[in-house]
Design a protein around this motif. Structure first.
Motif, PDB file in Angstrom:
ATOM      1  N   MET A   1       0.879  -1.158  -0.127  1.00 38.54           N
ATOM      2  CA  MET A   1       0.069   0.114  -0.011  1.00 38.54           C
ATOM      3  C   MET A   1       0.785   1.256  -0.072  1.00 38.54           C
ATOM      4  SD  MET A   1      -3.404   0.587   2.168  1.00 38.54           S
ATOM      5  CE  MET A   1      -2.626   0.194   3.671  1.00 38.54           C
ATOM      6  N   VAL A   3       1.191   4.222  -1.080  1.00 38.95           N
ATOM      7  CA  VAL A   3       0.288   5.490  -1.811  1.00 38.95           C
ATOM      8  C   VAL A   3       0.905   6.781  -1.132  1.00 38.95           C
ATOM      9  CG1 VAL A   3      -1.973   6.239  -2.067  1.00 38.95           C
ATOM     10  CG2 VAL A   3      -1.446   3.994  -1.839  1.00 38.95           C
ATOM     11  N   SER A   4       0.806   7.808  -1.867  1.00 34.97           N
ATOM     12  CA  SER A   4       1.162   9.016  -0.965  1.00 34.97           C
ATOM     13  C   SER A   4       0.297   9.954  -1.884  1.00 34.97           C
ATOM     14  CB  SER A   4       2.876   9.382  -1.075  1.00 34.97           C
ATOM     15  OG  SER A   4       2.856   9.907  -2.497  1.00 34.97           O
ATOM     16  N   VAL A   5      -0.357  10.680  -1.099  1.00 36.25           N
ATOM     17  CA  VAL A   5      -1.406  11.654  -1.775  1.00 36.25           C
ATOM     18  C   VAL A   5      -1.365  13.077  -0.768  1.00 36.25           C
ATOM     19  CG1 VAL A   5      -3.846  12.121  -1.946  1.00 36.25           C
ATOM     20  CG2 VAL A   5      -3.072   9.861  -1.903  1.00 36.25           C
ATOM     21  N   VAL A   7      -1.578  16.113   1.128  1.00 33.29           N
ATOM     22  CA  VAL A   7      -2.813  16.523   2.235  1.00 33.29           C
ATOM     23  C   VAL A   7      -2.822  17.963   2.389  1.00 33.29           C
ATOM     24  CG1 VAL A   7      -3.327  16.579   4.733  1.00 33.29           C
ATOM     25  CG2 VAL A   7      -2.290  14.599   3.938  1.00 33.29           C
ATOM     26  N   GLU A 301       1.930  21.172   6.460  1.00 28.74           N
ATOM     27  CA  GLU A 301       2.611  21.812   5.211  1.00 28.74           C
ATOM     28  C   GLU A 301       1.592  22.171   4.361  1.00 28.74           C
ATOM     29  OE1 GLU A 301       3.791  17.434   5.769  1.00 28.74           O
ATOM     30  OE2 GLU A 301       2.226  18.429   6.350  1.00 28.74           O
TER      31      GLU A 301
ATOM     32  N   LYS B 119       3.824  -0.940   9.998  1.00 30.20           N
ATOM     33  CA  LYS B 119       2.266  -0.734   9.242  1.00 30.20           C
ATOM     34  C   LYS B 119       1.856   0.835   9.615  1.00 30.20           C
ATOM     35  CE  LYS B 119      -1.341  -1.933   7.264  1.00 30.20           C
ATOM     36  NZ  LYS B 119      -1.396  -2.239   5.594  1.00 30.20           N
ATOM     37  N   GLU B 122       3.698   3.432   8.243  1.00 25.86           N
ATOM     38  CA  GLU B 122       3.368   3.550   6.781  1.00 25.86           C
ATOM     39  C   GLU B 122       1.994   4.497   6.545  1.00 25.86           C
ATOM     40  OE1 GLU B 122       3.348  -0.184   4.414  1.00 25.86           O
ATOM     41  OE2 GLU B 122       1.739   0.631   3.525  1.00 25.86           O
ATOM     42  N   LEU B 123       0.991   3.797   7.398  1.00 25.82           N
ATOM     43  CA  LEU B 123      -0.385   4.942   7.322  1.00 25.82           C
ATOM     44  C   LEU B 123      -0.230   6.085   7.821  1.00 25.82           C
ATOM     45  CD1 LEU B 123      -2.527   1.764   8.671  1.00 25.82           C
ATOM     46  CD2 LEU B 123      -2.823   2.971   6.455  1.00 25.82           C
ATOM     47  N   LEU B 126       1.029   8.087   4.909  1.00 23.45           N
ATOM     48  CA  LEU B 126       0.022   8.146   4.052  1.00 23.45           C
ATOM     49  C   LEU B 126      -0.980   9.459   4.319  1.00 23.45           C
ATOM     50  CD1 LEU B 126      -1.654   6.734   1.599  1.00 23.45           C
ATOM     51  CD2 LEU B 126      -2.867   5.685   3.430  1.00 23.45           C
ATOM     52  N   ILE B 127      -1.212   9.455   5.622  1.00 24.13           N
ATOM     53  CA  ILE B 127      -2.124  10.685   6.146  1.00 24.13           C
ATOM     54  C   ILE B 127      -1.346  11.826   6.289  1.00 24.13           C
ATOM     55  CG2 ILE B 127      -4.215   9.228   6.871  1.00 24.13           C
ATOM     56  CD1 ILE B 127      -3.200   9.833   9.743  1.00 24.13           C
ATOM     57  N   GLN B 128      -0.083  11.898   6.340  1.00 22.59           N
ATOM     58  CA  GLN B 128       0.852  12.814   6.512  1.00 22.59           C
ATOM     59  C   GLN B 128       0.723  13.313   8.018  1.00 22.59           C
ATOM     60  OE1 GLN B 128       1.455  15.780   3.562  1.00 22.59           O
ATOM     61  NE2 GLN B 128       1.581  13.783   1.968  1.00 22.59           N
ATOM     62  N   LEU B 154      -8.116   1.825   7.799  1.00 22.91           N
ATOM     63  CA  LEU B 154      -7.439   1.202   6.702  1.00 22.91           C
ATOM     64  C   LEU B 154      -6.270   0.212   7.289  1.00 22.91           C
ATOM     65  CD1 LEU B 154      -6.517   4.191   4.334  1.00 22.91           C
ATOM     66  CD2 LEU B 154      -8.465   2.417   3.969  1.00 22.91           C
TER      67      LEU B 154
END
Lengths: 301, 359
Positions: A1, A3-5, A7, A301, B119, B122-123, B126-128, B154
C-alpha cells in the motif's frame, strides 16, 4: 500500500475571547465571606474539636484507645464490611451503568430509579427492611434459623446493610459520563475486530477509570462511616458486631470521651484522606480532559 | 469486494427508516448515499457494517462478494468504518489508535511488534501525520482527527470502506480539501467504498455512482451525470441543486404554464388535465428583452447580484413568483438589465414532471 497523496493545509483556528466579568467585587467577596463563615462554623470548628478532645489527655491516652480489644475488633469489622461492599458495588455499578448507557431495553428508567432508591430511603429504614426480611420473626427468619444461618445481629447483616446504603455511588458517577461518551468508540472497536471483553478492557474502562475511582472513593467513605442502617441490624454486641461508628457511640454513652473522640478522629482522618484523594482525582481528570490545543498550523505543510 | 443489499426493511418504533431497499455496489467502486436527514442513508450504512440488524423478511440479505454475511458479527465482516465525529479512542495516542485493530487480533493472526510499528508508520505517512504519532486526539484539529480515523480504519486492510458523513463536522474549506484527498486515495487503493452524505456537491464530486434516498427508499441510482442531468423524479432534481418550479396543467399533450407552453416536454407526462410541474435550473433560463416567438414568461427584474463567479438575478413573474436566473459575467455584459426592466424568460432545458411534488 505505497500510496502518497498530498494532504491539504488547514487554517489555524483563532482562540476564543476571554470571558467578561459579570459580578461586582462586593458581591463576589460577600459570597465568599458567607461561605467561609458557614464552613468555619459547621465544618472546621467541629473537626478541630474532634482532634482537640481526642488529644485532651495526651498522645499516650489517645493511642491507648486504639489498642483496646473492642476498638480493634470494631476496626476489623468496619474493614471487612467495607472490603466486601466496595468491590461488589464496583462490579455492580460498572455493570449497571454499562447496561444503562450503552444499550436500550425495557425498564431502563425503572432501573435508574431503583439505583437511586438507597439515596431516597432513610438508612434506618434500610436496616429495618433487613431485620424484617432476615430477622427471626421475618420472612426468611425461620428458614435461616433452621439452617443455622445468622444474618441479623451478625456480620452478614452488617455487610448487607452497608451494601444497600452504598449501592448508588459508583453507578451514579459512571452513568452520566458513559452516556455523554456515547457508544461510538465501542462500535469502532468492535468494527476493528476487538472482542467484547477487549472492547471493555481497552476502550470502555480506560475512558471511565477516573470517574470509577472517584465513585469507589465516595463509596468507601460512606461504607466506613455508615451508622443508621448498620445500627439497626448490628445488635451492638461488643467485640462482635460493632463497627467503628457504633463503637464511637457506645464509648460516648459510657462517658469515655477521650476514647470516643480518638476513634472518631480516625474516621475524621479517613474523611480527610478521602477528600484529598477526591481533589487530586478532580485535578487529574481536569488536566486530562482539557489538554491545551496545539497550534495546528505549525505542523501542517 | 462487491456489496449487495437485498430487500432490506428497518423500523425504529413507528418510524420506517428503510423500506424494500435493493442495491448493488461493484468491486472497487465509490458509491455515495445521498439524501436529507431521515432518508435512511446512515441506517443503510450501519446495516451493511453490521451495527444494526434489519428486519427478517423473505429474501432479505446482505452479501459481500456473493457470500451471505447476514449472520456475521460486526468484527467478522472486515469493514473499515469512519464515523462523522471520528470516534477516536480518546485515551490513546494517534499511534495507538491506528495500531488498535492490529493489536486486538487473536494470537497467531496478530503481526509482531515491529510489523505493527512499520504498518502504522506507513499509514501515518499516508495521512501525513508522521510527526504527531504521540499526540492525543484532543490535541488534533478536526481534519487531522478524521485522517487518523481513516488510517485506523485502513490499518485492518478492510475489504470494504464505509464512511458516515466523514466530513460533516468540518468547516467548508477543510471539507473540500479532504474530499478531494479521499478521491485520490480511492483512485490509488480501489477499496470498495460507500460514503454517506447530505451534501450534493460532495456526492457529485467524489462518487462513481450516486444513490439518492428519500424517506427510506431509493429514489434514483446513477452516475453523477445521470442523476444531475437526467433526474428521475422532481425530488432528485430539487435535491441536486437549486431549481425553479412552475406549476401548470397538461392540455392536449402540451404542458401549459400560463403564457409558457411547452410542446414536447422532456420527462414523464401522464394524464390530460393533470398537474404538470416544470423544473428549470437557474442557469438554464435565457433572458430576452423582447418576445422572440419562442414560448416565454414575462417577468420583471427585482434584484441583480453580480459579486461572485456568476451573476444572479431575481425576477418576479406576473403571477408574483420569484424566478432565479444565473448567467456568466460575459453574457450579462452583452445584455445588462437594470432592476425594474421587463424581460422574457425562456427555459432552455425544461423538465416537466407529472406527479405532485412540493419543494
Amino acid at each position: 500500500m505505497a500510496v502518497s497523496v498530498a494532504v491539504p493545509s488547514i487554517p489555524v483556528v483563532a482562540p476564543p475571547a476571554s470571558r467578561a466579568r459579570v459580578a461586582s467585587p462586593w458581591v463576589r467577596w460577600g459570597l465568599i465571606a458567607v461561605s467561609l463563615a458557614f464552613l468555619g462554623l459547621f465544618l472546621f470548628l467541629p473537626l478541630a474539636a474532634v482532634f482537640a478532645e481526642a488529644l485532651r489527655k495526651g498522645w499516650r491516652a489517645y493511642l491507648a484507645s486504639f489498642t483496646q480489644r473492642d476498638a480493634l475488633s470494631a476496626l476489623r469489622l468496619t474493614l471487612t464490611a467495607t472490603g466486601i461492599a466496595v468491590p461488589l458495588n464496583l462490579v455492580f455499578g460498572l455493570a449497571a451503568s454499562w447496561a444503562i448507557a450503552k444499550f436500550n431495553f425495557y425498564g431502563k428508567s425503572l432501573l435508574i430509579s431503583l439505583i437511586d432508591l438507597p439515596f431516597a430511603v432513610s438508612p434506618v429504614i434500610a436496616g429495618l427492611i433487613y431485620v424484617l426480611v432476615f430477622g427471626l420473626q421475618g420472612w426468611l427468619g425461620p428458614w435461616l434459623a433452621a439452617h443455622h444461618i445468622k444474618v441479623v445481629f451478625a456480620v452478614p447483616g452488617i455487610v448487607l446493610a452497608t451494601l444497600f446504603v452504598t449501592f448508588p455511588f459508583v453507578a451514579r458517577e459512571l452513568i452520566p459520563l458513559m452516556q455523554e461518551q456515547g457508544r461510538e468508540e465501542e462500535e469502532a472497536a468492535r468494527l476493528l475486530g476487538a472482542s467484547g471483553w477487549q472492547t471493555f478492557w481497552h476502550v470502555t474502562l480506560p475512558n471511565v477509570k477516573w470517574a470509577l475511582l472517584y465513585g469507589v472513593i465516595l463509596c468507601n467513605a460512606r461504607a466506613m462511616g455508615e451508622f443508621g442502617a448498620v445500627s439497626v441490624v448490628s445488635g451492638h454486641i461488643r467485640g462482635r458486631t460493632n463497627t467503628l461508628p457504633l463503637h464511637v457511640e457506645i464509648l460516648y454513652n459510657e462517658y469515655n470521651f477521650v476514647a470516643a473522640f480518638a476513634v472518631a478522629s480516625l474516621l475524621a482522618l479517613l474523611a480527610l484522606v478521602t477528600l484529598a484523594l477526591k481533589a487530586a482525582l478532580e485535578w487529574k481528570t481536569r488536566r486530562e480532559w482539557h489538554v491545551p490545543e496545539q497550534p495546528a498550523a505549525a505542523e501542517e505543510e | 469486494m462487491s456489496i449487495e443489499v437485498r430487500n432490506i426493511h428497518k423500523s425504529f418504533g413507528a418510524f420506517k427508516a428503510l423500506a424494500q431497499v435493493d442495491l448493488k455496489v461493484h468491486d472497487g467502486e465509490l458509491v455515495a448515499l445521498l439524501g436529507p436527514s431521515g432518508s435512511g442513508k446512515t441506517t443503510l450504512l450501519r446495516i451493511i457494517a453490521g451495527l444494526e440488524v434489519f428486519e427478517p423478511r423473505p429474501g432479505s440479505a446482505i452479501l459481500m462478494d456473493d457470500h451471505d454475511v447476514t449472520g456475521d458479527g460486526v468484527g467478522k465482516r472486515q469493514v473499515g468504518f469512519v464515523f462523522q465525529h471520528y470516534a477516536l479512542f480518546r485515551h490513546m495516542t494517534v499511534f495507538e489508535n491506528v495500531a488498535f485493530g492490529l493489536r486486538v487480533r487473536r494470537h497467531g493472526r496478530r503481526p509482531g511488534k515491529a510489523a505493527i510499528r512499520a504498518k502504522v508508520r506507513e499509514l501515518l505517512r499516508l495521512i501525513q501525520l508522521e510527526s504527531m504519532e504521540d499526540r492525543y486526539p484532543a490535541q488534533l484539529s478536526g481534519g487531522q482527527r478524521q485522517r487518523v480515523a481513516l488510517a485506523r480504519a485502513l490499518a485492518i486492510e478492510p475489504q470494504v470502506l464505509l464512511l458516515d458523513e466523514p466530513f460533516g463536522a468540518l468547516d467548508a474549506k477543510v471539507r473540500q480539501d479532504l474530499r478531494r484527498w479521499l478521491r485520490h486515495l480511492h483512485d490509488e487503493m480501489h477499496v470498495t467504498s460507500v460514503l454517506v452524505t447530505h451534501d450534493q456537491d460532495e456526492a457529485l464530486e467524489v462518487a462513481d455512482r450516486i444513490v439518492v434516498m428519500r424517506q427510506g427508499k431509493i429514489e434514483q441510482v446513477g452516475t453523477p451525470d445521470e442523476v444531475f442531468h437526467q433526474p428521475a423524479t422532481p425530488f432528485v432534481m430539487d435535491f441536486l441543486g437549486s431549481v425553479n418550479l412552475f406549476r401548470g396543467r397538461i392540455e392536449s399533450g402540451k404542458a401549459v404554464f400560463g403564457p409558457l407552453v411547452i410542446d414536447s416536454p422532456i420527462g414523464v407526462v401522464q394524464k390530460e388535465g393533470g398537474i404538470a410541474q416544470l423544473f428549470v435550473r437557474p442557469y438554464d433560463l435565457d433572458l430576452h428583452l423582447e418576445p422572440n416567438g419562442k414560448p416565454s414568461l414575462p417577468a420583471r427584474v427585482a434584484r441583480v447580484q453580480s459579486a461572485g463567479p456568476l451573476v444572479r438575478l431575481e425576477l418576479l413573474s406576473e403571477a408574483q413568483q420569484t424566478i432565479r436566473v444565473e448567467m456568466s459575467h460575459d453574457r450579462y455584459r452583452q445584455q445588462p438589465v437594470a432592476v425594474g426592466r421587463q424581460v422574457f424568460v425562456t427555459p432552455r432545458e425544461p423538465r416537466v414532471f407529472a406527479d405532485d411534488y412540493s419543494i
